[in-house]
Design an enzyme around this catalytic site. Structure first.
Site, PDB file in Angstrom:
ATOM      1  N   ASP A  41      36.066  -7.243  60.482  1.00 50.43           N
ATOM      2  CA  ASP A  41      37.263  -8.081  60.680  1.00 50.43           C
ATOM      3  C   ASP A  41      38.501  -7.520  60.005  1.00 50.43           C
ATOM      4  OD1 ASP A  41      35.594  -9.977  61.990  1.00 50.43           O
ATOM      5  OD2 ASP A  41      34.932 -10.646  60.008  1.00 50.43           O
ATOM      6  N   LYS A  44      40.678  -3.902  63.305  1.00 54.02           N
ATOM      7  CA  LYS A  44      40.494  -2.678  64.091  1.00 54.02           C
ATOM      8  C   LYS A  44      40.954  -2.884  65.529  1.00 54.02           C
ATOM      9  CE  LYS A  44      36.054  -2.789  63.162  1.00 54.02           C
ATOM     10  NZ  LYS A  44      35.960  -3.825  62.143  1.00 54.02           N
ATOM     11  N   GLY A  68      33.940  -9.322  67.070  1.00 49.30           N
ATOM     12  CA  GLY A  68      34.990 -10.142  67.653  1.00 49.30           C
ATOM     13  C   GLY A  68      36.310  -9.441  67.405  1.00 49.30           C
ATOM     14  N   HIS A  69      36.952  -9.036  68.473  1.00 46.58           N
ATOM     15  CA  HIS A  69      38.247  -8.372  68.352  1.00 46.58           C
ATOM     16  C   HIS A  69      39.282  -9.265  69.004  1.00 46.58           C
ATOM     17  CE1 HIS A  69      36.502  -4.833  66.837  1.00 46.58           C
ATOM     18  NE2 HIS A  69      36.120  -4.278  67.961  1.00 46.58           N
ATOM     19  N   GLN A 250      32.263  -4.185  63.303  1.00 46.60           N
ATOM     20  CA  GLN A 250      31.810  -4.519  61.952  1.00 46.60           C
ATOM     21  C   GLN A 250      32.447  -3.535  60.953  1.00 46.60           C
ATOM     22  OE1 GLN A 250      28.881  -4.217  64.352  1.00 46.60           O
ATOM     23  NE2 GLN A 250      29.574  -6.243  64.901  1.00 46.60           N
TER      24      GLN A 250
END
Ligand code: IMP
Ligand code: MG
Length: 458
Positions: A41, A44, A68-69, A250
């Site tokens: 988180d 990225k 999760g992006h 990650q």
């Protein structure tokens, strides 16, 4: 004594002979990687979105829909779990062999993008493993502690059980999913073992073999046209001087080998080359992304953690909107941890850094930064491999002045305030590598280039 090979090497040196193999002369091909320098988180996704126009291919090489992006483009917010973030930009995107694919999620994400009028140019490695419903069930059962063992605080997306099957040679790969006869044959082969396992773990509503065949055969048909030997395609792309960006998910402190085991994810977050099928020597620059503070979701050691019930911790949680993109869980928050980052810089081969969410620190009178750990046996400058040592470590902080304004608009861009810039310089000096970018807000344009760097430029 010199062997024949030494003789050849000597000859090359003496006569400056050109080897007939261009790669062997150290030709650098332009693949870059973006890795999380903390516990995930780090932002990225946003940086990939900013840099993607400079690349022909954006590749995911590990993890699955545990990631999760969030990518904000104008008024539109995109949330991805499985597709590489470069998909918004219309780049060619690749899901590499190191990824675990939940076909239901992938189809949803494709529909989401195509529904908003975006064309997705996707390649999925035929070697990538498939997350099936029993993986999700087993992940949930393990988290409930039904079979003993520790609670890890996973995302319950079936990631760990899928990688476990891969290592145990019980996995189902994309090349099988997309071929109905092979899919059925393989599932009939492995399902009995999975069924026993589900019984042992007392999984409620264990998915039946028939239901899996019924639901997943059509998903395989939908995804079939994207599936190919992605490693070969990337090899050809590199030969043709195409630019490749490897997008980590990650963070390095969650790596299966180098992270805070057993509180880790089940993939190699450091393994950009292996997870995409290209040689390590192609990766010429590694951009580490870190928040200007630190967060972690799930269990496991976190030396600089603050209570999020009050004070600075509460503020970081709220101002930073630190809730998981995948699970919605509040993240644990703390100060920037430089010993941890010295470690991730080493194991990840990070060459440059980007600091994100600097704006979240605005308004604090002082900002603390952990520069070392104090342990009963002395001072540590880097992250110890043994959890027992880590648990006995107390961070030693340096306090730096805070700022009210993180950055000012200058023309079309932004410039850091004096104090925020001093914070960045302090971090850079402590870590010994350049901080080349700073992010001061969620929007694409709230990204400041601080130093020259090789990323994102064609
Ligand atoms: P898993 O990857 O779902 O097996 O979860 C293992 C650990 O990694 C848990 O602590 C999760 O919270 C963490 N984790 C997995 N994916 C992410 C992510 O994308 N960001 C942050 N933490 C993650
Ligand atoms: Mg995330």
């Amino acid at each position: 004594m010199l062997g024949a090979a030494d003789g050849l090497a000597l000859a090359c040196l003496t006569f400056k002979m050109r080897l007939p193999f261009p790669r062997a002369e150290g030709t650098r091909l332009p693949a870059h990687a973006i890795l999380g320098a903390q516990w995930g988180d780090e932002g990225k996704g946003k940086l990939v979105d900013v840099l993607a126009p400079g690349y022909d291919f954006v590749v995911r090489f590990q993890g699955g829909n545990n990631a999760g992006h969030t990518v904000v483009v104008g008024k539109e917010t995109y949330k991805f779990h499985l597709l590489p973030s470069g998909a918004v930009q219309g780049r060619r995107v690749v899901i590499g062999n190191g990824v675990v694919v939940d076909p239901r999620v992938l189809v949803q994400e494709l529909d989401q993008l195509e529904g908003r009028g975006k064309k997705v140019r996707l390649l999925i490695s035929d070697r990538a493993h498939v997350i099936l419903p029993y993986h999700v069930s087993l992940d949930g059962a393990a988290e409930q502690g039904k079979g003993g063992g520790r609670k890890i605080g996973t995302t319950r997306r079936g990631i760990g059980p899928c990688y476990a099957d891969k290592a145990a040679r019980l996995g189902v790969r994309m090349m099988e999913l997309v071929d109905p006869a092979r899919f059925e044959a393989r599932l009939r082969e492995v399902y009995p073992l999975k069924e026993r396992e589900m019984r042992m773990w007392e999984v409620p509503d264990a998915p039946s073999l028939e239901s899996i065949l019924k639901d997943y055969t059509p998903l395989g048909a939908r995804l079939q046209r994207y599936v190919a030997d992605a490693g070969e395609a990337l090899g050809a792309a590199l030969k043709g001087k195409k630019r490749v960006l490897l997008e980590g998910a990650q963070g390095l402190l969650l790596d299966i080998d180098h992270g805070t085991y057993p509180y880790v994810t089940s993939s190699s977050t450091v393994g950009a080359a292996g997870g995409s099928g290209m040689g390590a020597h192609h990766v010429e620059g590694v951009l580490g992304v870190a928040k200007a503070y630190a967060t972690r979701v799930g269990e496991g050691p976190f030396p600089t953690e603050l209570s999020s019930a009050e004070g600075v911790g509460k503020r970081l949680l709220e101002v930073g909107k630190e809730f998981g993109t995948t699970t919605g869980r509040p993240r644990r928050v703390g100060w920037l941890d430089l010993p941890a980052m010295r470690y991730t810089i080493r194991v990840g081969g990070i060459t440059h850094l980007a600091l994100t969410k600097l704006d979240v620190l605005a308004g604090l009178e002082r900002v603390e930064v952990a520069v070392a750990y104090q342990t009963p046996k002395g001072t540590l400058r880097s992250f110890p491999s043994d959890e027992a040592r880590l648990l006995g470590a107390r961070p030693r902080y340096t306090s730096v002045p805070g700022w009210t304004e993180t950055a000012k608009r200058v023309g079309k861009g932004w410039a850091l305030s004096k104090e925020a810039a001093a914070y960045v310089r302090f971090v850079e000096k402590e870590l010994g590598i350049p901080v080349v970018m700073a992010s001061v807000g969620p929007a694409r344009d709230a990204t400041i280039t601080l130093r020259r760097h090789p990323f994102g430029r064609a």
